[in-house]
Design a protein around this motif. Structure first.
Motif, PDB file in Angstrom:
ATOM      1  N   PHE A 181       0.831  -1.213   0.000  1.00  0.00           N
ATOM      2  CA  PHE A 181       0.000   0.000   0.000  1.00  0.00           C
ATOM      3  C   PHE A 181       0.864   1.260   0.000  1.00  0.00           C
ATOM      4  N   GLY A 182       2.067   1.153  -0.542  1.00  0.00           N
ATOM      5  CA  GLY A 182       2.939   2.312  -0.655  1.00  0.00           C
ATOM      6  C   GLY A 182       3.883   2.534   0.504  1.00  0.00           C
ATOM      7  N   TYR A 183       3.742   1.760   1.581  1.00  0.00           N
ATOM      8  CA  TYR A 183       4.605   1.907   2.745  1.00  0.00           C
ATOM      9  C   TYR A 183       5.608   0.762   2.813  1.00  0.00           C
ATOM     10  N   GLU A 184       6.788   1.036   3.348  1.00  0.00           N
ATOM     11  CA  GLU A 184       7.730  -0.040   3.615  1.00  0.00           C
ATOM     12  C   GLU A 184       7.068  -1.041   4.559  1.00  0.00           C
ATOM     13  N   ALA A 185       7.238  -2.331   4.252  1.00  0.00           N
ATOM     14  CA  ALA A 185       6.523  -3.363   5.000  1.00  0.00           C
ATOM     15  C   ALA A 185       6.841  -3.332   6.490  1.00  0.00           C
ATOM     16  N   GLY A 186       8.070  -2.974   6.847  1.00  0.00           N
ATOM     17  CA  GLY A 186       8.434  -2.923   8.255  1.00  0.00           C
ATOM     18  C   GLY A 186       7.965  -1.682   8.971  1.00  0.00           C
ATOM     19  N   GLU A 187       7.325  -0.763   8.245  1.00  0.00           N
ATOM     20  CA  GLU A 187       6.895   0.505   8.842  1.00  0.00           C
ATOM     21  C   GLU A 187       5.434   0.806   8.531  1.00  0.00           C
ATOM     22  N   LEU A 188       4.621  -0.217   8.367  1.00  0.00           N
ATOM     23  CA  LEU A 188       3.214   0.004   8.045  1.00  0.00           C
ATOM     24  C   LEU A 188       2.502   0.718   9.186  1.00  0.00           C
ATOM     25  N   PRO A 189       1.795   1.798   8.912  1.00  0.00           N
ATOM     26  CA  PRO A 189       0.970   2.422   9.949  1.00  0.00           C
ATOM     27  C   PRO A 189      -0.228   1.525  10.263  1.00  0.00           C
ATOM     28  N   PRO A 190      -0.853   1.720  11.410  1.00  0.00           N
ATOM     29  CA  PRO A 190      -1.953   0.836  11.809  1.00  0.00           C
ATOM     30  C   PRO A 190      -3.067   0.731  10.774  1.00  0.00           C
ATOM     31  N   GLU A 191      -3.402   1.852  10.132  1.00  0.00           N
ATOM     32  CA  GLU A 191      -4.515   1.800   9.172  1.00  0.00           C
ATOM     33  C   GLU A 191      -4.175   0.958   7.952  1.00  0.00           C
ATOM     34  N   ALA A 192      -2.886   0.885   7.582  1.00  0.00           N
ATOM     35  CA  ALA A 192      -2.478   0.035   6.468  1.00  0.00           C
ATOM     36  C   ALA A 192      -2.405  -1.422   6.912  1.00  0.00           C
ATOM     37  N   ARG A 193      -1.875  -1.673   8.100  1.00  0.00           N
ATOM     38  CA  ARG A 193      -1.773  -3.053   8.600  1.00  0.00           C
ATOM     39  C   ARG A 193      -3.167  -3.657   8.776  1.00  0.00           C
ATOM     40  N   ALA A 194      -4.144  -2.819   9.112  1.00  0.00           N
ATOM     41  CA  ALA A 194      -5.511  -3.314   9.286  1.00  0.00           C
ATOM     42  C   ALA A 194      -6.129  -3.779   7.977  1.00  0.00           C
ATOM     43  N   ARG A 195      -5.490  -3.466   6.859  1.00  0.00           N
ATOM     44  CA  ARG A 195      -5.996  -3.888   5.556  1.00  0.00           C
ATOM     45  C   ARG A 195      -5.378  -5.208   5.107  1.00  0.00           C
ATOM     46  N   MET A 196      -4.580  -5.831   5.986  1.00  0.00           N
ATOM     47  CA  MET A 196      -3.925  -7.090   5.659  1.00  0.00           C
ATOM     48  C   MET A 196      -4.498  -8.235   6.491  1.00  0.00           C
ATOM     49  N   GLY A 197      -4.422  -9.437   5.929  1.00  0.00           N
ATOM     50  CA  GLY A 197      -4.767 -10.647   6.658  1.00  0.00           C
ATOM     51  C   GLY A 197      -3.688 -11.688   6.427  1.00  0.00           C
ATOM     52  N   TYR A 198      -3.469 -12.558   7.417  1.00  0.00           N
ATOM     53  CA  TYR A 198      -2.372 -13.529   7.338  1.00  0.00           C
ATOM     54  C   TYR A 198      -2.821 -14.860   7.913  1.00  0.00           C
ATOM     55  N   VAL A 199      -2.565 -15.919   7.155  1.00  0.00           N
ATOM     56  CA  VAL A 199      -2.768 -17.288   7.640  1.00  0.00           C
ATOM     57  C   VAL A 199      -1.410 -17.977   7.674  1.00  0.00           C
ATOM     58  N   PRO A 200      -0.889 -18.314   8.868  1.00  0.00           N
ATOM     59  CA  PRO A 200       0.400 -18.998   8.960  1.00  0.00           C
ATOM     60  C   PRO A 200       0.259 -20.491   8.667  1.00  0.00           C
TER      61      PRO A 200
END
Length: 299
Positions: free
Chosen positions: A73-92
């Protein structure tokens, strides 16, 4: 903490550029570059040790690269702001967290971490998961934990899903039903998925693009529509001493992807039926499935 302004365009959800990750003397990622557009379901294909898990770790911010860039979403993956991280989902690959929580309690609890409370879980997804909401997580089987992990990842309707072997613990019917749910989730939307799995027959049904990786690099990248239309085995017929020269010397727009030394067959990208006239009865054309192509391309 302030975050740099995003640089992504509407054409990309993920932008990975020259990504390098080194563990000791091993380059797990060796200058990997790839982008993922809105609406794509990208199958991440590679043998063990190819760099798939390292790539996923860098995208999720679990690992920091040695060099290069991984943007979501345009941000470095290690520095995602909360609103960008909330747009992701992860299944380990396996879920081992929150063992003492009850299933329904955990679903509700994790929903409280979002600035905008997510809607109730999709009834179709809950019906597929078929979980006892009163059961404790530690009492669930491996397959049930995997279903719960999937429910949690989809709960907030993310725009970008990262799925790491999401169906490895599921039976064939559950795998088939999940792939149908995944396709429905993305259909007609701009939601994107990166999915890694060794069950290639499942990926072949749902993926819109195949990303083949080996030795920390992308070795082939193709839309699934092109894979079905233009990747072929060219197999010498019995008695043929060699394939026609113009199939191999660059006069035809074919990209060799691998060679079967036992039969002399060549896996190529760029085939079309108009090329059959060049065979002179010296070769047969065969269509590989995704698994056969994977074994050859990532060799």
């Amino acid at each position: 903490m302030t975050h740099a302004a995003p640089h992504a365009t509407e054409r990309s959800v993920v932008d990975i550029t020259d990504l390098v990750k080194i563990f000791g003397t091993r380059r797990a990622l060796d200058g990997m570059s790839v982008s993922i557009a809105p609406g794509e379901i990208v199958a991440l294909l590679g043998p063990n040790g190819a760099g798939k898990s390292t790539l996923i770790g860098c995208l999720l911010g679990f690992l920091l690269p040695n060099s290069g860039s991984a943007r979501i979403f345009g941000y470095e993956a290690g520095e995602l702001p909360p609103e960008a991280r909330a747009r992701m989902g992860y299944v380990p690959q396996a879920m081992n967290a929150f063992p003492s929580f009850r299933v329904g309690q955990l679903i509700d609890y994790l929903g409280t971490f979002y600035a905008v409370p997510p809607p109730p879980p999709d009834p179709a997804l809950l019906a597929w998961a078929n979980l006892d909401m009163a059961a404790r997580v530690k009492s669930l089987s491996g397959g049930q934990k995997q279903r719960l992990s999937i429910v949690l990842a989809f709960r907030h309707q993310p725009d970008f899903l990262v799925l790491d072997e999401p169906v490895a613990s599921l039976d064939p019917q559950a795998r088939r039903d999940f792939m149908a749910l995944l396709a429905d989730y993305c259909a007609g939307s701009q939601r994107s998925v990166l999915i890694s799995s060794h069950i290639l027959s499942d990926l072949e049904k749902v993926a819109t693009r195949a990303l083949f990786v080996a030795r920390g690099r992308v070795v082939h990248d193709t839309p699934m529509a092109r894979f079905r239309e233009s990747i072929r085995w060219i197999v010498p017929t019995a008695g043929a001493s060699a394939l026609p020269a113009d199939l191999l010397d660059g006069r035809l727009p074919l990209k060799p992807l691998g060679t079967d030394t036992a039969t002399g067959a060549i896996l190529v990208d760029g085939w079309c039926d108009a090329m059959r006239g060049h065979l002179a009865d010296r070769a047969d054309i065969r269509t590989p499935d995704l698994e056969a192509a994977f074994l050859e391309i990532t060799r």
